[in-house]
Enzyme design. Sequence first.
Site, PDB file in Angstrom:
ATOM      1  N   SER A   8     -29.335 -27.245 -10.838  1.00 32.60           N
ATOM      2  CA  SER A   8     -28.659 -26.077 -11.416  1.00 32.60           C
ATOM      3  C   SER A   8     -28.838 -25.996 -12.934  1.00 32.60           C
ATOM      4  O   SER A   8     -28.596 -24.952 -13.517  1.00 32.60           O
ATOM      5  CB  SER A   8     -27.168 -26.096 -11.059  1.00 32.60           C
ATOM      6  OG  SER A   8     -26.479 -27.062 -11.809  1.00 32.60           O
ATOM      7  N   LYS A  39     -22.574 -27.938 -16.133  1.00 34.81           N
ATOM      8  CA  LYS A  39     -22.810 -26.535 -16.468  1.00 34.81           C
ATOM      9  C   LYS A  39     -22.691 -26.353 -17.974  1.00 34.81           C
ATOM     10  O   LYS A  39     -22.169 -27.208 -18.677  1.00 34.81           O
ATOM     11  CB  LYS A  39     -21.755 -25.634 -15.800  1.00 34.81           C
ATOM     12  CG  LYS A  39     -21.762 -25.637 -14.268  1.00 34.81           C
ATOM     13  CD  LYS A  39     -22.896 -24.825 -13.692  1.00 34.81           C
ATOM     14  CE  LYS A  39     -22.918 -24.872 -12.170  1.00 34.81           C
ATOM     15  NZ  LYS A  39     -23.321 -26.175 -11.626  1.00 34.81           N
TER      16      LYS A  39
END
Lengths: 161, 141
Positions: free
Chosen positions: B58, B95
Amino acid sequence: MADALVLIDANNFYASCEQVFDPALLGRPLVVLSNNDGCVVSRSSEARRLGIGMGRPYFQIADQLARHGVVVRSSNYALYGDMSQRLMSSLEAWLTELEVYSIDEAFGRLPRPRDGDLSAWARELRVTIRRNLGLPIAIRTIRTAGWRPHRWRRSGEWVHG
Amino acid sequence: MAPLHGACPPLRLPLAGESVAAGFPSPADDYIDRGIDLNEALIQHPSSTFFLRVSGDSMIGAGIHDGDLLVVDRSLEARPGQIVVAVLDGAFTLKRLVRHNNRLRLEAANSAYPPLELHQCGDVQIWGVAIHVIHPLGRHG
Ligand SMILES: [Mg+2]
């Protein structure tokens, strides 16, 4: 003014270390077992609340643990030793003297604040250790010097910050 | 992600005197005299710095690959723009913390993953701030 003496103790140390690196364990009942999964050596607060006894042989309570959905972990002393070193070296910056007493307990000395109130200091220390290491700690003041450590442990006064 | 443990003793390696001809700006002059210890170069706060193994893709757009080693400092306050290790629904996630329309959100560096608006997530905690990634360049040896 005399220095303040404190006893700093990590809460549920082994269980808390496990929770730092596995967030799925946060807020769950968790016990850590001794070498060869012999008996319970650490319990998360949730496991304490279920009445799981410290030191209980695992084979005697395996059913009870399963019934309550308690997570069971084998001990990982390399992890706890590493976290202990991090804890103790972090505490050094907060104290003029530090005496490591066990893997998760240390005696410390610091100048007593002018008003004698350690609660602001204690609150800041607890928040910092919680953030930097993920570990909850408790802080007790010790009024009289010269007591033996095992007595201090029971008779110290809690500092609530 | 998994934690890795063990304090490493300093390992001081001499720095080569010439720069690598790949757009390398300068041969890190400040290290030439005393060599470089990677622990010292990568870690400012040893007691609050942890190594985590990355799993997943990700953050591929930020140069963070599956299997890379991430250096995470828990003592830093997370600021927008930084890559953070967050705890979401009992699991770690890596993230970028971003301010968007005056709200904070966690963005992947991979268009396959939608952003997570913090105010819409239940319980999100910032575990630490990622400060370096160690990425192997192919297989060796
Ligand atoms: Mg304890």
